[in-house]
Design an enzyme around this catalytic site. Structure first.
Site, mmCIF file in Angstrom:
data_model
loop_
_atom_site.group_PDB
_atom_site.id
_atom_site.type_symbol
_atom_site.label_atom_id
_atom_site.label_comp_id
_atom_site.label_asym_id
_atom_site.label_seq_id
_atom_site.Cartn_x
_atom_site.Cartn_y
_atom_site.Cartn_z
ATOM 1 C CB THR A 202 -93.315 44.674 7.808
ATOM 2 O OG1 THR A 202 -93.955 45.927 7.598
ATOM 3 C CG2 THR A 202 -94.034 43.625 6.963
ATOM 4 C CG ASN A 203 -96.977 47.171 10.960
ATOM 5 O OD1 ASN A 203 -97.671 47.821 10.179
ATOM 6 N ND2 ASN A 203 -95.934 47.695 11.589
#
Ligand code: C5P
Length: 393
Positions: A202-203
């Protein structure tokens, strides 16, 4: 905006101090009118200090001249009455202008917000219900009351709405409806691409920018469908329809479902570029974790939307860059076939998770810096552009 705040005699009057403070901090000019019963709960001096103006407490008050009630009613652009007691609501409903607040109410012709606060039995009494009904049919906006603990120690419906709720309700009422009938789809936040149930790619996107756009659009009258990744915690406006998805593939499916009926797509999500080819349904143990993992590219949601709808619907993307944001955004604009891109810098100081960023609106006509660094302002500048474009087409 010029706002009259009316305070009636209830214990919740202490919360109105915060409301007045917030209104002044938001740049509004405030004049406070208290009923004489209200002065038993909070001293007029408190409201004088917070608003920076004399406070009216009597029907015969002449602080604004011999016809104070008319002067104030004509001066005001909005009225907020908090707390509104059962007695005050009855006076408003029957036009019994016996105090300065009821006098100004009768003489005023703009938007009025009323925040009732009283014991639950008084709130549910048929007379109160009838009076509140009269105010509603007169176009008064009733905010609350909320459920919770009363000053008497009892639980029930009767607590005054919180100052932040009243601020939001006021914004809703005073915002021009320039996006009425516009149907908008907005994506926000990061996507999660699972390797197994406990590990994912993810980020750091929090979804703030996308939610601010959705909220501001709803406030301006648009029908908004917001599709967020799983980690978005930013409060969403009650008029926004929200779906929460996990992965990029799910986000694409959710967008496809609602896009046909929309006029505008705003892709503010930070969609993961890749996902694991294989996503396991059980947790892998450390000993058997591979050091390399086969990945595949995710669908580019906005590019797919643009491919299908370019020229028929407005399509706006975002480009979060650490360097040369405008140049990168111009490239993406052409490559993905978009109408506009908001380019912004991300790094350690701004961008992900922060309320501030530096941004530019990039279209085929060129790049314009968006004034200020507040994401809420960026949202409204973008919506102004969308509103103009829709009008032109
Ligand atoms: O290519 P890049 O990820 O920098 O492009 C950013 C823009 O594209 C954003 O508007 C983002 O929401 C959108 N995007 C998308 N689907 C992807 C990747 C990006 O919709 N898979």
């Amino acid at each position: 905006m010029r706002i009259v705040v009316g305070v009636a005699g209830g214990i919740a009057a202490y919360k109105t101090c915060e409301l007045v403070s917030r209104l002044v901090q938001a740049g509004h000019e405030v004049r406070v009118i208290m009923t004489s019963a209200a002065t038993a709960f909070v001293g007029p001096l408190t409201f004088e200090a917070l608003s920076g103006h004399p406070v009216s407490t009597q029907a015969t008050d002449v602080s604004e001249g011999p016809l104070s009630h008319i002067t104030l009613a004509h001066w005001a652009e909005a009225m907020v009455v908090a707390p509104a007691t059962a007695g005050l609501i009855a006076r408003f409903a029957t036009g019994r202008a016996e105090d300065m607040l009821s006098l100004v109410y009768l003489g005023f012709r703009g938007p009025v917000l009323v925040a009732p606060a009283m014991e639950p039995d008084m709130w549910t009494h048929p007379r109160t219900e009838m009076n509140v009904g009269i105010l509603r049919s007169d176009g008064v906006h009733i905010v609350g009351p909320r459920e919770g603990r009363m000053a008497s120690g009892r639980e029930g419906i009767g607590r005054m709405a919180e100052p932040w709720e009243l601020m939001e309700a006021l914004e809703d009422v005073i915002t021009p409806q320039d996006l009425a009938h516009v149907r908008m789809v907005v994506t926000a936040g990061s996507t999660w691409e699972h390797f197994d149930p406990v590990r994912l790619l993810t980020n750091p996107s929090t979804g703030l920018m996308g939610v601010l756009i959705a909220n501001a659009a709803a406030r301006r009258g648009a029908h908004v469908h917001l599709i967020t990744g799983p980690a978005v915690q930013v409060p969403v406006h009650h008029l926004v329809t929200r779906s929460t998805v996990t992965s990029a593939v799910e986000m694409l499916q959710a967008v496809e479902k609602v896009m046909e009926a929309a006029d505008v797509f705003v892709g503010a999500a930070a969609v993961s570029d890749f996902r694991p080819v294989e996503s396991l349904t059980h947790k892998m143990h450390k000993e058997s974790l591979p050091l390399t993992w086969k990945m595949q590219t995710n669908p580019d949601i906005i590019a797919m939307v643009a491919q299908k709808y370019h020229g028929h619907k407005l399509i706006v993307g975002f480009a979060a860059e650490t360097q040369a944001p405008v140049e990168q955004a111009a490239l993406k604009l052409r490559k993905k076939g978009l109408d506009a891109i908001v380019a912004n810098l991300v790094g350690h100081q701004e961008g992900f998770g922060s309320g501030q960023h530096h941004s530019w609106l990039v279209t085929a006509q060129g790049a314009h810096p968006i004034p200020g660094d507040d994401k809420a302002c960026t949202a409204n500048v973008l919506l102004d552009w969308i509103e103009r474009k829709l009008k032109e087409s």
